[in-house]
Design a protein around this motif. Structure first.
Motif, mmCIF file in Angstrom:
data_model
loop_
_atom_site.group_PDB
_atom_site.id
_atom_site.type_symbol
_atom_site.label_atom_id
_atom_site.label_comp_id
_atom_site.label_asym_id
_atom_site.label_seq_id
_atom_site.Cartn_x
_atom_site.Cartn_y
_atom_site.Cartn_z
ATOM 1 N N PHE A 265 0.820 -1.218 0.000
ATOM 2 C CA PHE A 265 0.000 0.000 0.000
ATOM 3 C C PHE A 265 0.854 1.268 0.000
ATOM 4 C CE2 PHE A 265 -3.414 -2.557 2.164
ATOM 5 C CZ PHE A 265 -4.356 -2.406 1.174
ATOM 6 N N GLY A 266 2.167 1.109 0.139
ATOM 7 C CA GLY A 266 3.051 2.265 0.283
ATOM 8 C C GLY A 266 2.841 3.354 -0.752
ATOM 9 N N ASP A 267 2.827 2.981 -2.027
ATOM 10 C CA ASP A 267 2.651 3.981 -3.086
ATOM 11 C C ASP A 267 1.276 4.629 -3.011
ATOM 12 O OD1 ASP A 267 5.204 3.487 -4.011
ATOM 13 O OD2 ASP A 267 4.545 2.104 -5.587
ATOM 14 N N ILE A 268 0.265 3.826 -2.672
ATOM 15 C CA ILE A 268 -1.095 4.360 -2.558
ATOM 16 C C ILE A 268 -1.160 5.383 -1.428
ATOM 17 C CG2 ILE A 268 -3.494 3.779 -1.987
ATOM 18 C CD1 ILE A 268 -2.885 0.979 -3.252
ATOM 19 N N ILE A 269 -0.577 5.051 -0.290
ATOM 20 C CA ILE A 269 -0.588 5.954 0.866
ATOM 21 C C ILE A 269 0.158 7.244 0.543
ATOM 22 C CG2 ILE A 269 0.214 6.261 3.250
ATOM 23 C CD1 ILE A 269 -0.412 3.244 3.645
ATOM 24 N N LEU A 270 1.319 7.133 -0.102
ATOM 25 C CA LEU A 270 2.066 8.340 -0.481
ATOM 26 C C LEU A 270 1.244 9.224 -1.416
ATOM 27 C CD1 LEU A 270 5.670 6.927 -1.005
ATOM 28 C CD2 LEU A 270 4.869 8.412 0.847
ATOM 29 N N GLU A 271 0.566 8.621 -2.382
ATOM 30 C CA GLU A 271 -0.278 9.395 -3.300
ATOM 31 C C GLU A 271 -1.448 10.042 -2.559
ATOM 32 O OE1 GLU A 271 0.045 10.389 -6.533
ATOM 33 O OE2 GLU A 271 2.053 9.548 -6.337
ATOM 34 N N MET A 272 -2.002 9.327 -1.567
ATOM 35 C CA MET A 272 -3.105 9.893 -0.783
ATOM 36 C C MET A 272 -2.619 11.072 0.054
ATOM 37 S SD MET A 272 -5.141 6.439 0.309
ATOM 38 C CE MET A 272 -6.570 7.256 1.024
ATOM 39 N N ILE A 273 -1.426 10.967 0.629
ATOM 40 C CA ILE A 273 -0.855 12.074 1.398
ATOM 41 C C ILE A 273 -0.617 13.263 0.476
ATOM 42 C CG2 ILE A 273 1.197 12.855 2.656
ATOM 43 C CD1 ILE A 273 1.352 9.968 3.826
ATOM 44 N N LYS A 274 -0.052 12.997 -0.679
ATOM 45 C CA LYS A 274 0.211 14.052 -1.666
ATOM 46 C C LYS A 274 -1.095 14.741 -2.063
ATOM 47 C CE LYS A 274 1.783 14.199 -6.463
ATOM 48 N NZ LYS A 274 2.393 13.362 -7.506
ATOM 49 N N TRP A 275 -2.126 13.940 -2.382
ATOM 50 C CA TRP A 275 -3.410 14.496 -2.781
ATOM 51 C C TRP A 275 -4.029 15.281 -1.630
ATOM 52 C CZ3 TRP A 275 -8.508 14.600 -1.448
ATOM 53 C CH2 TRP A 275 -9.403 15.073 -2.418
ATOM 54 N N GLY A 276 -3.946 14.745 -0.416
ATOM 55 C CA GLY A 276 -4.514 15.418 0.752
ATOM 56 C C GLY A 276 -3.876 16.767 1.009
ATOM 57 N N LYS A 277 -2.553 16.849 0.828
ATOM 58 C CA LYS A 277 -1.862 18.139 0.997
ATOM 59 C C LYS A 277 -2.323 19.139 -0.048
ATOM 60 C CE LYS A 277 2.409 16.580 3.205
ATOM 61 N NZ LYS A 277 3.870 16.460 3.069
ATOM 62 N N LYS A 278 -2.440 18.685 -1.298
ATOM 63 C CA LYS A 278 -2.917 19.570 -2.366
ATOM 64 C C LYS A 278 -4.348 20.018 -2.099
ATOM 65 C CE LYS A 278 -0.125 17.868 -6.225
ATOM 66 N NZ LYS A 278 -0.169 17.130 -7.508
ATOM 67 N N HIS A 279 -5.170 19.091 -1.654
ATOM 68 C CA HIS A 279 -6.571 19.418 -1.370
ATOM 69 C C HIS A 279 -6.685 20.443 -0.240
ATOM 70 C CE1 HIS A 279 -10.857 19.012 -0.928
ATOM 71 N NE2 HIS A 279 -10.704 18.692 0.352
ATOM 72 N N ARG A 280 -5.928 20.228 0.819
ATOM 73 C CA ARG A 280 -5.966 21.155 1.943
ATOM 74 C C ARG A 280 -5.537 22.554 1.495
ATOM 75 N NH1 ARG A 280 -6.880 20.686 7.085
ATOM 76 N NH2 ARG A 280 -6.831 18.435 6.971
ATOM 77 N N GLU A 281 -4.517 22.610 0.662
ATOM 78 C CA GLU A 281 -4.049 23.898 0.131
ATOM 79 C C GLU A 281 -5.126 24.524 -0.762
ATOM 80 O OE1 GLU A 281 -1.650 26.948 0.291
ATOM 81 O OE2 GLU A 281 -1.195 25.077 1.337
ATOM 82 N N LYS A 282 -5.781 23.718 -1.570
ATOM 83 C CA LYS A 282 -6.808 24.219 -2.485
ATOM 84 C C LYS A 282 -7.978 24.817 -1.709
ATOM 85 C CE LYS A 282 -9.709 22.694 -6.327
ATOM 86 N NZ LYS A 282 -9.240 23.659 -7.312
ATOM 87 N N ILE A 283 -8.424 24.136 -0.657
ATOM 88 C CA ILE A 283 -9.580 24.660 0.074
ATOM 89 C C ILE A 283 -9.207 25.843 0.957
ATOM 90 C CG2 ILE A 283 -10.889 22.529 -0.045
ATOM 91 C CD1 ILE A 283 -10.148 21.959 2.850
ATOM 92 N N ARG A 284 -7.946 26.005 1.296
ATOM 93 C CA ARG A 284 -7.496 27.191 2.058
ATOM 94 C C ARG A 284 -7.539 28.441 1.208
ATOM 95 N NH1 ARG A 284 -2.060 25.380 4.869
ATOM 96 N NH2 ARG A 284 -2.943 23.634 5.956
ATOM 97 N N THR A 285 -7.287 28.265 -0.082
ATOM 98 C CA THR A 285 -7.209 29.440 -0.968
ATOM 99 C C THR A 285 -8.577 29.891 -1.458
ATOM 100 O OG1 THR A 285 -6.842 28.052 -2.911
ATOM 101 C CG2 THR A 285 -4.890 28.854 -1.744
ATOM 102 N N VAL A 286 -9.609 29.143 -1.161
ATOM 103 C CA VAL A 286 -10.955 29.515 -1.629
ATOM 104 C C VAL A 286 -11.558 30.547 -0.721
ATOM 105 C CG1 VAL A 286 -13.272 28.647 -2.028
ATOM 106 C CG2 VAL A 286 -11.315 27.285 -2.707
#
Length: 122
Positions: A101-122
């Motif tokens: 699951f390592g690659d999946i978890i890393l991608e989820m962390i990456k996506w989560g960071k981008k998402h958090r940044e995206k919703i902060r800028t709205v």
């Protein structure tokens, strides 16, 4: 490998939507919920004993951690080792299967960071 090549390798031709949905449901069943991925992350960060895992995950209760660890062991995501010393030592480690699951978890962390940044800028 491009996304199209990766998709062609994973998906059947012709596409079988029922098979794809079942595979997604199986994955969500095994790693879904609020606590499983944080537990896997804690174990991968070197926490092996129950209390260390519990302390590393804000908000998880002792009862919930115990239940999740048992379920994850049944799904072969982790191994529970009991050393009959005095006091008894119980340690949890991720299995090779879980590490897949390592690659999946890393991608989820990456996506989560981008998402958090995206919703902060709205």
């Amino acid at each position: 490998m491009t996304k199209q090549e990766k998709a062609a390798q994973i998906l059947s031709d012709p596409r079988n939507q029922q098979e794809e949905i079942k595979a997604l449901q199986d994955t969500i069943y095994v790693i879904g919920g609020k606590w499983k991925l944080p537990i896997i992350n804690s174990l991968c960060n070197g926490n092996r004993r129950f209390r260390d895992i519990e302390r590393s995950i804000p908000g998880i209760t002792t009862r919930m951690l115990s239940r999740e660890l048992k379920e994850m062991e049944a799904n072969q995501l982790l191994k529970r080792t009991v050393t009959p010393n005095s006091p008894v030592l119980v340690e949890y480690t991720v299995t090779d299967y879980c590490q897949s699951f390592g690659d999946i978890i890393l991608e989820m962390i990456k996506w989560g960071k981008k998402h958090r940044e995206k919703i902060r800028t709205v």
